[in-house]
Design an enzyme around this catalytic site. Sequence first.
Site, mmCIF file in Angstrom:
data_model
loop_
_atom_site.group_PDB
_atom_site.id
_atom_site.type_symbol
_atom_site.label_atom_id
_atom_site.label_comp_id
_atom_site.label_asym_id
_atom_site.label_seq_id
_atom_site.Cartn_x
_atom_site.Cartn_y
_atom_site.Cartn_z
ATOM 1 N N GLU A 25 0.829 -1.221 0.000
ATOM 2 C CA GLU A 25 0.000 0.000 0.000
ATOM 3 C C GLU A 25 0.860 1.266 0.000
ATOM 4 O OE1 GLU A 25 -1.625 1.702 3.524
ATOM 5 O OE2 GLU A 25 -1.273 -0.118 4.696
ATOM 6 N N LYS A 87 -5.760 10.725 1.056
ATOM 7 C CA LYS A 87 -5.858 9.343 1.530
ATOM 8 C C LYS A 87 -7.092 8.733 0.871
ATOM 9 C CE LYS A 87 -6.984 7.026 5.853
ATOM 10 N NZ LYS A 87 -7.337 7.305 7.263
ATOM 11 N N VAL A 107 -5.439 0.148 2.858
ATOM 12 C CA VAL A 107 -5.619 -1.301 2.693
ATOM 13 C C VAL A 107 -6.803 -1.547 1.755
ATOM 14 C CG1 VAL A 107 -6.316 -3.409 3.917
ATOM 15 C CG2 VAL A 107 -4.535 -1.930 4.885
ATOM 16 N N ASP A 139 -17.216 4.725 14.010
ATOM 17 C CA ASP A 139 -15.978 4.757 13.227
ATOM 18 C C ASP A 139 -15.434 3.335 13.057
ATOM 19 O OD1 ASP A 139 -13.672 5.277 11.899
ATOM 20 O OD2 ASP A 139 -12.882 6.731 13.348
ATOM 21 N N SER A 141 -13.407 1.119 10.115
ATOM 22 C CA SER A 141 -12.654 1.294 8.861
ATOM 23 C C SER A 141 -13.286 0.525 7.701
ATOM 24 C CB SER A 141 -11.222 0.806 9.055
ATOM 25 O OG SER A 141 -10.526 0.875 7.830
ATOM 26 N N ALA A 142 -13.256 1.151 6.531
ATOM 27 C CA ALA A 142 -13.700 0.483 5.301
ATOM 28 C C ALA A 142 -12.820 -0.731 4.990
ATOM 29 C CB ALA A 142 -13.683 1.473 4.138
ATOM 30 N N ASP A 143 -11.642 -0.826 5.625
ATOM 31 C CA ASP A 143 -10.773 -1.993 5.406
ATOM 32 C C ASP A 143 -11.522 -3.293 5.734
ATOM 33 O OD1 ASP A 143 -8.798 -0.137 4.878
ATOM 34 O OD2 ASP A 143 -7.573 -0.613 6.651
ATOM 35 N N LYS A 160 -3.351 -2.203 15.892
ATOM 36 C CA LYS A 160 -2.891 -1.455 17.064
ATOM 37 C C LYS A 160 -4.046 -1.277 18.029
ATOM 38 C CE LYS A 160 0.444 1.571 14.920
ATOM 39 N NZ LYS A 160 0.212 1.513 13.489
HETATM 40 N N1 PSU Z 1 -2.974 1.263 10.736
HETATM 41 C C1 PSU Z 1 -1.666 1.258 10.915
HETATM 42 N N2 PSU Z 1 -0.884 1.879 9.992
HETATM 43 C C2 PSU Z 1 -1.422 2.464 8.875
HETATM 44 C C3 PSU Z 1 -2.821 2.430 8.690
HETATM 45 C C4 PSU Z 1 -3.563 1.831 9.628
HETATM 46 O O1 PSU Z 1 -1.184 0.734 11.904
HETATM 47 O O2 PSU Z 1 -0.681 3.022 8.065
HETATM 48 C C5 PSU Z 1 -3.417 3.050 7.450
HETATM 49 C C6 PSU Z 1 -3.681 1.947 6.393
HETATM 50 O O3 PSU Z 1 -3.528 2.528 5.106
HETATM 51 C C7 PSU Z 1 -5.131 1.619 6.633
HETATM 52 C C8 PSU Z 1 -5.687 2.985 6.955
HETATM 53 O O4 PSU Z 1 -5.774 1.011 5.531
HETATM 54 O O5 PSU Z 1 -4.693 3.609 7.746
HETATM 55 C C9 PSU Z 1 -7.000 2.901 7.696
HETATM 56 O O6 PSU Z 1 -7.543 4.174 7.839
HETATM 57 P P1 PSU Z 1 -9.005 4.366 8.446
HETATM 58 O O7 PSU Z 1 -8.882 3.929 9.884
HETATM 59 O O8 PSU Z 1 -9.299 5.808 8.283
HETATM 60 O O9 PSU Z 1 -9.905 3.455 7.669
HETATM 61 MN MN MN Z 2 -12.579 5.762 10.125
#
Ligand code: PSU
Ligand code: MN
Length: 303
Positions: A25, A87, A107, A139, A141-143, A160
């Site tokens: 990524e 992002k 991701v 909240d 994540s879309a992941d 984490k």
């Molecule tokens: N968690 C980490 N390191 C990262 C990310 C998440 O420990 O770099 C990044 C990755 O690109 C992940 C994104 O897909 O943050 C998730 O963001 P959000 O929580 O806004 O979906």
């Molecule tokens: Mn989010």
Amino acid sequence: MNRFLDIKPEVREAIEAGKPVVALESTIISHGMPYPQNVETALNVEQIIRDNGAVPATIAIIGGRLKAGLTPEEIEYFGKKGPEITKASRRDLAMLCARGEDGACTVTTTMMIAHMAGIKVFATGGIGGVHRGAETTMDISADLEELAQTPVMVVCAGCKSILDIGLTLEYLETHGVPVIGMGTEDMPAFYTSKSGFKVDYKVDTPAELAHFFQTHLELGMKGGILVGNPIPDEYSMDPDIINPAIDKAIAECNSLGIKGKATTPFLLAKVKELTGGDSLDSNIRLVYNNARVAALTAAELSR
Ligand code: PSU
Ligand code: MN
């Protein structure tokens, strides 16, 4: 092929020949680490993938083109621009293509573009998940949604504890995403090897992991799989240092009213600031370890 997709020639040749390829990524470069360590790490990760028998494909959006495979100059460009680059999650993809803009792939979008290109294995550091307090902020994540719908293997070092790890695993269970521990029964927690939560299944070798994923694909499962590969002991952090730093970062995030897509980058940067260079060093080492396991697994998958 998708008309917005550009596959780097070396990557395309490998895919067409059935050779191992590993996706990487670009948000980790632009938003996850400071310059110049981000560029140095990204280039080292590509080299580790090569050393372990696979072709690296760092994924990003440049000028509205979906790129599967970057040149070292493009990696440098992403690292230098850093958080100025958008992002890009699933909701951003079409607008960035329509406007011809750049996007750093999370991701989520890395999985999407990898799948479009025919790449099955992806290595990163940590994934997004269910945030602490998500029962009120929603909240998530879309992941996690992407893992539910796109058949790509994501090798990470767990999540984490900026996230609620238990709820993240519950969410993955609801969506039928298998969570596999590489050599461990415990879901790793990024900076440390154990979260106290169990993975679904433990495997011990890349060959075993590849055999499982091949079966998953042949069954026609529509989603991906998540692999938790623990940080090696020599690089793991003291929980008494990292956990209070994470708690403090979350408290600051809440008191500043930071929301939405800015949350994760803020927390990552804050934790780094509070722990000095130690967390950055651990972060880099665990990404290297994930790159190695992903490359070995991609090589097994190609056999
Ligand atoms: N968690 C980490 N390191 C990262 C990310 C998440 O420990 O770099 C990044 C990755 O690109 C992940 C994104 O897909 O943050 C998730 O963001 P959000 O929580 O806004 O979906
Ligand atoms: Mn989010």
